[in-house]
Design a protein around this motif. Structure first.
Motif, PDB file in Angstrom:
ATOM      1  N   THR A 159       0.855  -1.190   0.000  1.00  0.00           N
ATOM      2  CA  THR A 159       0.000   0.000   0.000  1.00  0.00           C
ATOM      3  C   THR A 159       0.891   1.241   0.000  1.00  0.00           C
ATOM      4  OG1 THR A 159      -1.748  -1.152   1.218  1.00  0.00           O
ATOM      5  CG2 THR A 159      -1.809   1.258   1.221  1.00  0.00           C
ATOM      6  N   ILE A 160       0.697   2.067  -1.015  1.00  0.00           N
ATOM      7  CA  ILE A 160       1.526   3.264  -1.191  1.00  0.00           C
ATOM      8  C   ILE A 160       0.629   4.502  -1.079  1.00  0.00           C
ATOM      9  CG2 ILE A 160       3.074   4.511  -2.752  1.00  0.00           C
ATOM     10  CD1 ILE A 160       3.713   1.797  -4.063  1.00  0.00           C
ATOM     11  N   ASP A 161       0.973   5.368  -0.147  1.00  0.00           N
ATOM     12  CA  ASP A 161       0.227   6.620   0.071  1.00  0.00           C
ATOM     13  C   ASP A 161       1.235   7.756   0.164  1.00  0.00           C
ATOM     14  OD1 ASP A 161      -1.690   8.499   0.655  1.00  0.00           O
ATOM     15  OD2 ASP A 161      -1.838   7.953   2.779  1.00  0.00           O
ATOM     16  N   ASP A 186      -0.264   4.815  -6.415  1.00  0.00           N
ATOM     17  CA  ASP A 186      -1.002   5.325  -5.250  1.00  0.00           C
ATOM     18  C   ASP A 186      -2.168   4.375  -4.998  1.00  0.00           C
ATOM     19  OD1 ASP A 186      -2.305   6.692  -3.273  1.00  0.00           O
ATOM     20  OD2 ASP A 186      -2.305   8.633  -4.287  1.00  0.00           O
ATOM     21  N   GLY A 187      -2.100   3.607  -3.892  1.00  0.00           N
ATOM     22  CA  GLY A 187      -3.162   2.647  -3.585  1.00  0.00           C
ATOM     23  C   GLY A 187      -2.569   1.331  -3.097  1.00  0.00           C
ATOM     24  N   SER A 188      -3.403   0.275  -3.077  1.00  0.00           N
ATOM     25  CA  SER A 188      -2.972  -1.049  -2.613  1.00  0.00           C
ATOM     26  C   SER A 188      -2.815  -1.979  -3.807  1.00  0.00           C
ATOM     27  CB  SER A 188      -3.993  -1.630  -1.625  1.00  0.00           C
ATOM     28  OG  SER A 188      -4.018  -0.873  -0.424  1.00  0.00           O
ATOM     29  N   TYR A 189      -1.750  -2.762  -3.804  1.00  0.00           N
ATOM     30  CA  TYR A 189      -1.433  -3.634  -4.929  1.00  0.00           C
ATOM     31  C   TYR A 189      -1.018  -5.022  -4.411  1.00  0.00           C
ATOM     32  CZ  TYR A 189      -0.930   1.022  -7.056  1.00  0.00           C
ATOM     33  OH  TYR A 189      -1.136   2.331  -7.469  1.00  0.00           O
ATOM     34  N   GLU A 190      -1.504  -6.063  -5.077  1.00  0.00           N
ATOM     35  CA  GLU A 190      -1.095  -7.426  -4.765  1.00  0.00           C
ATOM     36  C   GLU A 190       0.154  -7.764  -5.571  1.00  0.00           C
ATOM     37  OE1 GLU A 190      -2.368  -9.630  -2.581  1.00  0.00           O
ATOM     38  OE2 GLU A 190      -3.753  -8.078  -1.885  1.00  0.00           O
ATOM     39  N   VAL A 191       1.158  -8.259  -4.887  1.00  0.00           N
ATOM     40  CA  VAL A 191       2.439  -8.557  -5.524  1.00  0.00           C
ATOM     41  C   VAL A 191       2.789 -10.017  -5.282  1.00  0.00           C
ATOM     42  CG1 VAL A 191       4.905  -8.053  -5.543  1.00  0.00           C
ATOM     43  CG2 VAL A 191       3.259  -6.189  -5.253  1.00  0.00           C
ATOM     44  N   SER A 192       3.074 -10.743  -6.365  1.00  0.00           N
ATOM     45  CA  SER A 192       3.521 -12.138  -6.236  1.00  0.00           C
ATOM     46  C   SER A 192       5.022 -12.180  -5.996  1.00  0.00           C
ATOM     47  CB  SER A 192       3.179 -12.931  -7.506  1.00  0.00           C
ATOM     48  OG  SER A 192       1.781 -13.022  -7.680  1.00  0.00           O
ATOM     49  N   LEU A 193       5.442 -13.025  -5.059  1.00  0.00           N
ATOM     50  CA  LEU A 193       6.845 -13.143  -4.704  1.00  0.00           C
ATOM     51  C   LEU A 193       7.333 -14.565  -4.963  1.00  0.00           C
ATOM     52  CD1 LEU A 193       6.680 -11.301  -1.259  1.00  0.00           C
ATOM     53  CD2 LEU A 193       7.151 -10.296  -3.503  1.00  0.00           C
ATOM     54  N   VAL A 194       8.636 -14.731  -5.027  1.00  0.00           N
ATOM     55  CA  VAL A 194       9.233 -16.062  -5.157  1.00  0.00           C
ATOM     56  C   VAL A 194       9.428 -16.608  -3.746  1.00  0.00           C
ATOM     57  CG1 VAL A 194      11.197 -17.392  -5.985  1.00  0.00           C
ATOM     58  CG2 VAL A 194      10.379 -15.417  -7.294  1.00  0.00           C
ATOM     59  N   PRO A 195       8.714 -17.685  -3.363  1.00  0.00           N
ATOM     60  CA  PRO A 195       8.728 -18.120  -1.965  1.00  0.00           C
ATOM     61  C   PRO A 195      10.015 -18.798  -1.524  1.00  0.00           C
ATOM     62  CG  PRO A 195       7.401 -19.607  -3.284  1.00  0.00           C
ATOM     63  CD  PRO A 195       7.790 -18.478  -4.184  1.00  0.00           C
ATOM     64  N   THR A 215       3.028   0.693   3.509  1.00  0.00           N
ATOM     65  CA  THR A 215       2.824  -0.452   4.398  1.00  0.00           C
ATOM     66  C   THR A 215       2.807  -1.718   3.548  1.00  0.00           C
ATOM     67  OG1 THR A 215       0.412  -0.248   4.289  1.00  0.00           O
ATOM     68  CG2 THR A 215       1.514   0.859   6.109  1.00  0.00           C
ATOM     69  N   ILE A 216       3.288  -2.789   4.130  1.00  0.00           N
ATOM     70  CA  ILE A 216       3.377  -4.063   3.405  1.00  0.00           C
ATOM     71  C   ILE A 216       2.759  -5.158   4.275  1.00  0.00           C
ATOM     72  CG2 ILE A 216       4.931  -5.735   2.330  1.00  0.00           C
ATOM     73  CD1 ILE A 216       7.014  -3.396   2.226  1.00  0.00           C
ATOM     74  N   GLY A 217       1.725  -5.788   3.750  1.00  0.00           N
ATOM     75  CA  GLY A 217       1.124  -6.929   4.430  1.00  0.00           C
ATOM     76  C   GLY A 217       1.595  -8.224   3.776  1.00  0.00           C
ATOM     77  N   TYR A 218       1.971  -9.200   4.576  1.00  0.00           N
ATOM     78  CA  TYR A 218       2.473 -10.456   4.017  1.00  0.00           C
ATOM     79  C   TYR A 218       2.191 -11.601   4.989  1.00  0.00           C
ATOM     80  CZ  TYR A 218       6.413  -9.800   7.214  1.00  0.00           C
ATOM     81  OH  TYR A 218       7.176  -9.623   8.335  1.00  0.00           O
ATOM     82  N   ASP A 219       2.262 -12.811   4.465  1.00  0.00           N
ATOM     83  CA  ASP A 219       2.076 -14.013   5.287  1.00  0.00           C
ATOM     84  C   ASP A 219       3.436 -14.531   5.715  1.00  0.00           C
ATOM     85  OD1 ASP A 219      -0.652 -13.955   5.076  1.00  0.00           O
ATOM     86  OD2 ASP A 219      -0.721 -15.263   3.327  1.00  0.00           O
ATOM     87  N   ALA A 220       3.670 -14.527   7.021  1.00  0.00           N
ATOM     88  CA  ALA A 220       4.942 -15.022   7.541  1.00  0.00           C
ATOM     89  C   ALA A 220       4.828 -16.525   7.812  1.00  0.00           C
ATOM     90  CB  ALA A 220       5.299 -14.300   8.838  1.00  0.00           C
ATOM     91  N   PRO A 221       5.687 -17.333   7.213  1.00  0.00           N
ATOM     92  CA  PRO A 221       5.604 -18.775   7.410  1.00  0.00           C
ATOM     93  C   PRO A 221       6.165 -19.200   8.765  1.00  0.00           C
ATOM     94  CG  PRO A 221       7.448 -18.245   5.984  1.00  0.00           C
ATOM     95  CD  PRO A 221       6.758 -16.946   6.273  1.00  0.00           C
TER      96      PRO A 221
END
Length: 234
Positions: A159-161, A186-195, A215-221
């Motif tokens: 999310t970029i503001d 400007d806004g929220s974007y879904e980004v695919s990452l290499v796991p 801000t960056i939301g992610y799933d922590a394993p």
């Protein structure tokens, strides 16, 4: 010369031996019957055990396979799939469970069962159980253009503001461009990452960014080593 007394003693001894002979015959019959029963049981057990072991091994291999119903990848189980696993899923993904009594345990806790398992044959597999916890990162980009995410994060929400007078036009994940807009993001974007690698997100910008502008939301394993046990009782 045989006297009358001799004949009498012989008859007496013969009569005395008859009960003992009868007892001996009864004991022989009992011992023979027990021997036959034990042999039958041993043969039945020997016939049953290989079948149980074969079925248990087949089911265990299926559950930990990369394309199995529980796996995130080979020998790595997805906690969410484990939580949803039940008798119906067991019988659907492991057809022998419809014919045999099967119990599936993970970390000493039964997660699925078909039929009633009294004893049976146990097959164990060492696995890693992986769960994911949602986290939010608010990097301070006032003095740097990059932030690092942990390994095995498969995606992130960025999310970029930007403040007035600042433009962010590109976001890179390591060497890949994952977001780009020359006019500004400007806004929220879904980004695919290499796991399978640590990811560095780098922000190409003009102007200043303060803490809270990104801000960056992610799933922590999270992962733990456990033992999967499959028990089959025919």
């Amino acid at each position: 010369m045989i006297t009358l007394n001799d004949r009498s003693d012989g008859v007496t001894r013969a009569q005395t031996s008859l009960p003992a002979l009868g007892v001996a015959l009864v004991l022989l019959t009992v011992v023979t019957g027990l021997g036959v029963a034990m042999a039958d049981t041993a043969i039945a057990g020997a016939d049953r055990t290989p079948d149980e072991r074969r079925v248990a091994a087949t089911i265990a291999d299926r559950l930990v396979a990369a394309d199995g119903p529980l796996a995130a990848r080979s020998n790595v189980l997805n906690q969410s799939r484990v939580d949803d696993f039940d008798q119906s899923a067991l019988e659907q993904n492991a057809p022998p469970a419809s014919e045999y009594a099967v119990s599936i345990e993970l970390a000493d806790e039964e997660i699925a069962r078909s039929g009633t398992v009294h004893d049976g044959t146990r097959i164990s597999r060492l696995v890693v159980v992986e769960s994911r916890e949602s986290r939010t990162l608010t990097p301070d980009l006032a003095t740097t253009d990059a932030v690092t995410l942990p390994r095995r994060s498969a995606r992130a929400t960025v999310t970029i503001d930007p403040p007035s007078g600042t433009t962010v036009w590109t976001v890179r994940a390591n060497d890949r461009v994952v977001l780009h807009n020359r006019s500004g993001l400007d806004g929220s974007y879904e980004v695919s990452l290499v796991p399978y690698e640590t990811t560095e997100l780098r922000f190409q910008r003009a102007g200043r960014l303060e803490s809270g502008n990104v801000t960056i939301g992610y799933d922590a394993p999270q992962s733990t080593k456990e033992t999967l046990v499959v028990t089959v009782d025919v």
